[in-house]
Write an enzyme that holds these catalytic residues in place. Structure first.
Site, PDB file in Angstrom:
ATOM      1  N   THR A 162       0.819  -1.214   0.000  1.00 15.89           N
ATOM      2  CA  THR A 162       0.000   0.000   0.000  1.00 15.89           C
ATOM      3  C   THR A 162       0.848   1.258   0.000  1.00 15.89           C
ATOM      4  OG1 THR A 162      -1.880  -1.057   1.097  1.00 15.89           O
ATOM      5  CG2 THR A 162      -1.672   1.326   1.344  1.00 15.89           C
ATOM      6  N   MET A 189      -0.455   1.635  12.817  1.00 15.58           N
ATOM      7  CA  MET A 189      -0.621   1.468  11.374  1.00 15.58           C
ATOM      8  C   MET A 189       0.146   2.528  10.603  1.00 15.58           C
ATOM      9  SD  MET A 189      -4.595   0.179  11.423  1.00 15.58           S
ATOM     10  CE  MET A 189      -4.625  -0.584   9.800  1.00 15.58           C
ATOM     11  N   SER A 247     -11.532  13.210   9.176  1.00 13.55           N
ATOM     12  CA  SER A 247     -10.589  14.334   9.193  1.00 13.55           C
ATOM     13  C   SER A 247      -9.286  13.970   9.901  1.00 13.55           C
ATOM     14  CB  SER A 247     -11.224  15.551   9.872  1.00 13.55           C
ATOM     15  OG  SER A 247     -11.521  15.283  11.233  1.00 13.55           O
ATOM     16  N   GLU A 295      -4.548  15.366   4.656  1.00 12.03           N
ATOM     17  CA  GLU A 295      -3.591  15.484   3.551  1.00 12.03           C
ATOM     18  C   GLU A 295      -4.310  15.690   2.224  1.00 12.03           C
ATOM     19  OE1 GLU A 295       0.308  13.011   5.183  1.00 12.03           O
ATOM     20  OE2 GLU A 295      -0.881  12.177   3.533  1.00 12.03           O
ATOM     21  N   THR A 324       0.928  -8.591   5.656  1.00  6.56           N
ATOM     22  CA  THR A 324      -0.026  -8.399   4.562  1.00  6.56           C
ATOM     23  C   THR A 324      -0.674  -7.022   4.521  1.00  6.56           C
ATOM     24  OG1 THR A 324      -1.601  -9.567   5.984  1.00  6.56           O
ATOM     25  CG2 THR A 324      -0.564 -10.833   4.223  1.00  6.56           C
ATOM     26  N   GLY A 325      -0.432  -6.177   5.523  1.00  2.00           N
ATOM     27  CA  GLY A 325      -0.876  -4.798   5.453  1.00  2.00           C
ATOM     28  C   GLY A 325      -2.369  -4.597   5.637  1.00  2.00           C
ATOM     29  N   GLY A 383      -7.541  12.213   5.491  1.00  2.00           N
ATOM     30  CA  GLY A 383      -8.446  13.270   5.076  1.00  2.00           C
ATOM     31  C   GLY A 383      -7.777  14.635   5.044  1.00  2.00           C
ATOM     32  N   GLU A 408     -17.142  14.567   9.968  1.00  2.00           N
ATOM     33  CA  GLU A 408     -16.416  13.918  11.054  1.00  2.00           C
ATOM     34  C   GLU A 408     -17.403  13.383  12.093  1.00  2.00           C
ATOM     35  OE1 GLU A 408     -14.258  12.093  13.333  1.00  2.00           O
ATOM     36  OE2 GLU A 408     -13.085  13.086  11.759  1.00  2.00           O
ATOM     37  N   HIS A 426      23.581  26.793  13.494  1.00  2.00           N
ATOM     38  CA  HIS A 426      22.841  28.047  13.373  1.00  2.00           C
ATOM     39  C   HIS A 426      23.161  28.694  12.023  1.00  2.00           C
ATOM     40  CE1 HIS A 426      21.008  31.861  14.497  1.00  2.00           C
ATOM     41  NE2 HIS A 426      22.093  32.465  14.033  1.00  2.00           N
TER      42      HIS A 426
END
Length: 580
Positions: free
Chosen positions: A129, A419, A272, A278, A234-235, A276, A294, A549
């Site tokens: 995925t 996840m 959300s 992104e 297997t995701g 959602g 939501e 810096h």
């Protein structure tokens, strides 16, 4: 077979010795040698050399056989000979991994580094995925949305002394950029595994019995392979709540959205969270108006509440986004015959009807579900929990009675612990360490997470409510420290001073409980904090770290320096990570 599986599941399994196990027990020298710098056969040769000793006088038949390895004799043949001479039970592989996503890939590479004969089974395409339908192509789209936002922000550009014409984009070219990136990364993963000697077995993997896996493709005969250890990787797949009809065009999941086949004028996003948020960044930058739906009472559940409020002010309020909270999308019907997408909203608590929305498209971003069907878990007496494979803190799979199944592990989204793609990889490496006789427990509180909006959000450890609950339960004090990007020279040079960093800590011990950042390159900055948590570094120690810096890293430098740790705070004793 079922009776045999039951016996194995309910009683200890005597594991046969691997080639490396034999070397450790048969030869006189220690076998905990580093394998860095060796690949494939060279790795096992290195272990044998250090185990038996170049000038060893050991009379062990195994150590004598080491000379054959040095002369280039095939290692697989040595395994056959060892078995024929009363050696260990022979398996096709030391490690079989089901699933070639980021987690499986990380486990495979680490297994090879440890000198383990490794195979990976993939029924779809390498990369899983993350590479093909998730984090990789989505970052390509977010890179475009970031450029578009910058070019469209006349006030920002004018402050830098820059003038540009109106920014435009080519939708097909943007989509191709995301697809090409996924293809390139997928090729890199495949080549890296092949180059290191990992056998890539194409087909859907099913566990038939302990240490035995069947794999194959439709229309072809199945094949059976055996492994001393099996890792499930297997995701997951997008979770679609009941009542929502997916057509892939006007009502779609993140899998479809990444293809960017069109830009709807009005897009409803159900959920959300990370996904959602992104996609709202991508679509609003490309011209869509967005409505969030939501189920909970506030936007961005899961984020630290203070960070969530600031994120709403920066990422939602100024953009063409509105929202409905505390409501469920009970039914969503795709657009058809000139009619728009219809969304029936009901109150989350009472389930009473609220209103019906009509939009051009709906993106379902309600999370992900484990992809564990068809794994054959029933053959080893494993019962999933809401689809997730039950595991202990070492990712060892548990049977229905809660007993550890020897030689069977599950990593990544399929076990539901965290996840995230990099969490899956970390779990895979931890499992391989255990297989190599190095006990390892992964501290999940040290694993960072990031949301790649503009600006970015990142976090590691506990949120403030979680930390205060823990403090109340265990009887210690919690303090908060904050710094602003507005005081950072590099951020001001970029004219990107919007953002904060937040530290949650124990003043008595200097322990870092959590760090949350919203601002420019927050996803990169979080790793100093996550590594500090992983290594058990106290704030008293990290205060003395030196930061270049002017850099954005000074946001964290100021953050740690501002923490009020007791003058006589005890130095924490570093111990094994606590599993979460």
């Amino acid at each position: 077979m079922a009776a045999g599986a039951a016996i194995l599941a309910s009683s200890p399994v005597v594991q046969p010795l691997s080639l490396l196990d034999l070397s450790r027990r048969a030869c006189s020298a220690p076998a905990k040698a580093s394998l860095v710098g060796f690949q494939g056969l060279r790795k096992e040769n290195a272990v044998l050399s250090r185990s038996c000793g170049v000038n060893s006088t050991s009379s062990s038949p195994f150590c004598k056989r080491h000379s054959l390895v040095k002369s280039g004799k095939d290692l697989r043949q040595l395994r056959v000979e060892a078995s024929a001479n009363g050696g260990p039970q022979s398996f096709d592989y030391d490690v079989i991994i089901i699933g070639a996503g980021v987690g499986g890939h990380g486990a495979a590479l680490h297994a090879v580094e440890k000198g383990l004969k490794t195979a990976i089974i993939e029924g779809d395409i390498v990369g899983g995925t993350c590479v093909n339908r998730g984090c990789v192509p989505s970052k390509a789209l977010l890179a475009v949305s970031g450029r578009m936002r910058e070019l469209q922000d006349e006030h920002h550009l004018k402050a830098l002394g820059i003038q540009v014409d109106a920014a435009k984009f080519d939708r097909a070219a943007v989509a191709a950029h995301a697809d090409n990136l996924a293809t390139k990364i997928r090729g890199n993963l495949t080549n890296s595994m092949k180059g290191l000697g990992v056998d890539i077995l194409i087909g859907v993997g099913t566990i038939m019995a302990p240490h035995k896996v069947k794999y194959g493709k439709i229309g072809y005969p199945d094949k059976i392979v055996t492994g001393k250890n099996i890792i499930i990787a297997t995701g997951s797949v997008p979770f679609v709540p009941p009542g929502i009809e997916i057509d892939g065009k006007t009502v779609f999941t993140s899998d479809h959205a990444l293809k960017l086949e069109w830009i709807p004028d009005w897009l409803a996003i159900v959920g959300s969270g990370y996904i959602g948020l992104e996609f709202s960044d991508v679509y609003t930058a490309l011209g869509s108006e967005v409505t969030f739906i939501e189920a909970l009472d506030g936007l961005m559940p899961g984020f630290d509440p203070e960070i969530g409020k600031l994120a709403q002010r920066v990422l939602i309020n100024p953009r063409k986004i509105d929202w409905h909270t505390g409501v469920l999308a009970k039914k969503i019907t795709p657009a058809k015959d000139g009619r728009p997408v219809t969304i029936e909203l009901v109150d989350t608590k009472t389930k009473e009807p609220k209103e019906v929305l009509e939009v051009d498209a709906a993106l379902i971003a309600t999370g992900r579900a484990p992809f564990t069907k068809g794994l054959g878990l029933e053959n080893v007496k494993v019962e999933t929990q809401r689809g997730f494979v039950p595991v202990d803190e070492r990712m060892r799979v548990l049977d229905a009675a809660g007993n550890v199944i020897s030689g069977l592990f599950c990593i990544g989204d399929a076990n539901g612990k965290m996840m995230l793609a990099h969490a899956a990889s970390a779990q895979g490496i931890s499992v391989v360490e255990q297989i190599a006789d190095n006990d390892n427990v992964l501290n999940h509180l040290s694993i960072p997470a990031a949301c790649f909006t503009h600006p970015e959000i990142s976090m590691v450890g506990l949120t403030e409510p979680q930390a205060r609950k823990k403090a109340e339960d265990e009887g210690f004090e919690v303090l908060i420290a904050k710094t602003s990007f507005k005081a950072n020279t590099k951020a001001l040079a970029e004219n990107e001073g919007e953002g904060i960093a937040k530290l949650i800590y124990r003043p008595d011990t200097g322990e870092i409980l959590g760090v949350h950042i919203l601002g420019l390159h927050a996803a990169d900055l979080i790793h100093e904090a996550s590594n500090a948590i992983a290594m058990g570094t106290s704030i008293k120690d990290i205060k003395f770290a030196v930061h270049a810096h002017p850099t954005l890293s000074e946001v964290l430098d100021e953050l740690f320096k501002s923490a009020k740790v007791g003058e006589h705070a005890p130095v924490p004793v570093k111990s094994d990570p606590v599993p979460v």
